[in-house]
Write a protein that holds these residues in place. Sequence first.
Motif, mmCIF file in Angstrom:
data_model
loop_
_atom_site.group_PDB
_atom_site.id
_atom_site.type_symbol
_atom_site.label_atom_id
_atom_site.label_comp_id
_atom_site.label_asym_id
_atom_site.label_seq_id
_atom_site.Cartn_x
_atom_site.Cartn_y
_atom_site.Cartn_z
ATOM 1 N N VAL A 10 0.783 -1.110 0.098
ATOM 2 C CA VAL A 10 0.000 -0.121 0.172
ATOM 3 C C VAL A 10 0.643 1.401 0.201
ATOM 4 O O VAL A 10 0.665 2.071 -0.764
ATOM 5 N N CYS A 11 1.872 1.131 0.947
ATOM 6 C CA CYS A 11 2.907 2.424 0.890
ATOM 7 C C CYS A 11 3.777 2.446 -0.332
ATOM 8 O O CYS A 11 4.204 3.421 -0.505
ATOM 9 N N GLY A 12 4.039 1.131 -0.775
ATOM 10 C CA GLY A 12 5.168 0.859 -1.997
ATOM 11 C C GLY A 12 6.349 1.243 -1.530
ATOM 12 O O GLY A 12 7.258 1.637 -2.287
ATOM 13 N N ARG A 13 6.713 0.841 -0.376
ATOM 14 C CA ARG A 13 8.186 1.117 0.203
ATOM 15 C C ARG A 13 8.321 -0.015 1.386
ATOM 16 O O ARG A 13 7.188 -0.451 1.949
ATOM 17 N N CYS A 14 9.547 -0.407 1.788
ATOM 18 C CA CYS A 14 9.761 -1.210 2.999
ATOM 19 C C CYS A 14 9.688 -0.260 4.104
ATOM 20 O O CYS A 14 9.886 0.787 4.353
ATOM 21 N N ILE A 15 9.025 -0.914 5.271
ATOM 22 C CA ILE A 15 8.947 -0.564 6.618
ATOM 23 C C ILE A 15 9.589 -1.163 7.654
ATOM 24 O O ILE A 15 9.610 -2.482 7.658
ATOM 25 N N LEU A 16 10.315 -0.432 8.400
ATOM 26 C CA LEU A 16 11.196 -1.130 9.507
ATOM 27 C C LEU A 16 10.088 -1.837 10.620
ATOM 28 O O LEU A 16 9.034 -1.295 10.820
ATOM 29 N N LYS A 17 10.327 -2.997 10.859
ATOM 30 C CA LYS A 17 9.686 -3.767 11.768
ATOM 31 C C LYS A 17 8.169 -3.592 11.439
ATOM 32 O O LYS A 17 7.403 -3.327 12.477
ATOM 33 N N MET A 18 7.765 -3.778 10.414
ATOM 34 C CA MET A 18 6.501 -3.740 9.831
ATOM 35 C C MET A 18 5.381 -4.496 10.621
ATOM 36 O O MET A 18 5.664 -5.967 10.668
ATOM 37 N N ASP A 19 4.327 -4.090 11.197
ATOM 38 C CA ASP A 19 3.469 -4.963 11.892
ATOM 39 C C ASP A 19 2.378 -5.086 10.968
ATOM 40 O O ASP A 19 2.002 -6.232 10.758
ATOM 41 N N HIS A 20 1.649 -4.137 10.774
ATOM 42 C CA HIS A 20 0.622 -4.076 9.497
ATOM 43 C C HIS A 20 0.167 -2.672 8.887
ATOM 44 O O HIS A 20 0.525 -1.733 9.560
ATOM 45 N N HIS A 21 -0.416 -2.685 7.758
ATOM 46 C CA HIS A 21 -0.888 -1.601 7.252
ATOM 47 C C HIS A 21 -2.336 -1.188 7.626
ATOM 48 O O HIS A 21 -3.279 -1.989 7.564
ATOM 49 N N CYS A 22 -2.434 0.034 8.424
ATOM 50 C CA CYS A 22 -3.642 0.260 9.089
ATOM 51 C C CYS A 22 -4.683 1.285 8.292
ATOM 52 O O CYS A 22 -4.160 2.548 8.283
ATOM 53 N N ALA A 23 -5.622 0.906 7.909
ATOM 54 C CA ALA A 23 -6.705 1.716 7.147
ATOM 55 C C ALA A 23 -7.001 2.947 8.088
ATOM 56 O O ALA A 23 -7.416 4.183 7.732
ATOM 57 N N TRP A 24 -7.326 2.417 9.433
ATOM 58 C CA TRP A 24 -7.888 3.471 10.334
ATOM 59 C C TRP A 24 -7.120 4.493 10.705
ATOM 60 O O TRP A 24 -7.584 5.632 11.068
ATOM 61 N N VAL A 25 -5.796 4.334 10.293
ATOM 62 C CA VAL A 25 -4.837 5.661 10.575
ATOM 63 C C VAL A 25 -4.127 6.109 9.318
ATOM 64 O O VAL A 25 -3.343 7.048 9.387
ATOM 65 N N VAL A 26 -4.518 5.620 8.380
ATOM 66 C CA VAL A 26 -3.630 5.856 6.751
ATOM 67 C C VAL A 26 -2.430 5.746 6.888
ATOM 68 O O VAL A 26 -1.722 6.773 6.489
ATOM 69 N N ASN A 27 -2.001 4.839 7.559
ATOM 70 C CA ASN A 27 -0.412 4.666 7.738
ATOM 71 C C ASN A 27 0.000 3.332 8.065
ATOM 72 O O ASN A 27 -0.791 2.446 8.501
ATOM 73 N N CYS A 28 1.224 2.893 7.739
ATOM 74 C CA CYS A 28 1.814 1.556 8.355
ATOM 75 C C CYS A 28 2.084 1.877 9.654
ATOM 76 O O CYS A 28 2.461 2.687 10.237
ATOM 77 N N VAL A 29 1.981 0.586 10.321
ATOM 78 C CA VAL A 29 2.395 0.727 11.850
ATOM 79 C C VAL A 29 3.637 -0.235 11.798
ATOM 80 O O VAL A 29 3.669 -1.214 11.202
#
Length: 292
Positions: A128-147
């Motif tokens: 969704v973000c189109g990039r790597c996320i450090l210690k990615m937990d999940h992408h949360c639609a409720w905060v419009v951001n990756c956690v």
Amino acid sequence: MACNLLEFAMFGWIEILLLLFIGSISYHAVVANYGPGLIAGGLDSLLAFTILMLLHCLLVMLLWSYFSVVFTDPGCVPPGWRPAVDEEQFDTLPLTMTEVPAYSENGRIQYCRMCNHLKPPRCNHCYVCGRCILKMDHHCAWVVNCVGALNYKYYLLFLFYAFLETSLVVLSLLPYYIALSSEGETPETPGIPATSAPAFGSNLVLALSSLGFLIKHILLVATNTTSLEAYEKKTTSKWQYDLGRKENFEQVFGMDKKYWFLPAYSKEDLSKIPALQGLEYPSRPDLDMQEL
Ligand SMILES: [Zn+2]
Ligand SMILES: [Zn+2]
């Protein structure tokens, strides 16, 4: 793909507006029901003051935590990042996308084919973000951001304060909801606001769902696992990042107790705990990663 991402982003902002709408009617319902009690005197005044003070304190913490999750970058891989290995060992590492598998787990070097770079441990690509996320937990639609590594604590505090705030709204509106539901009975306060029933119902749903998520994430923090890693863990009985409950907790919340309930970290914690930067994670010395 770009169109789908745009639609998703717009849908995410609609969810934020929905949460703000529920928050607004809840605030109105509680204040309109208890506000007049402030000047009633006696126990009514004490009850109204207590509920309204708690409501406002929790609301400040909830909004602070929520917008911290929304606006904090969850953590991206620094340009040109390379694993901390000695030069001789590094020379033998395969470094091109044709030589390295996209996902090589258990602490070995990983490579992202989408971003074309090496990945630190516990890093995952978010589509969704189109990039790597450090210690990615999940992408949360409720905060419009990756956690991820840098905003996971803020997400947990958001769940915590959301549960407390919605529970307070449910409990404080319960007498008015019962009065509205019971024919022939009227509450002592004249004119129950129309927002009381929808605020009660929506907050009950949110309180139960935030409690469910909170319990799930407390169990994950206790074992130093992300939501994505929980699937990986099913294939192994050993988990190299599980350092014991206290250290696992400190890797997310820091060691400074003054900051445990705030969506922020002390400077000392940020400099002392590498896990808070999202690039390095200590693992159990008794577990040889090669055996996993
Ligand atoms: Zn990537
Ligand atoms: Zn994402």
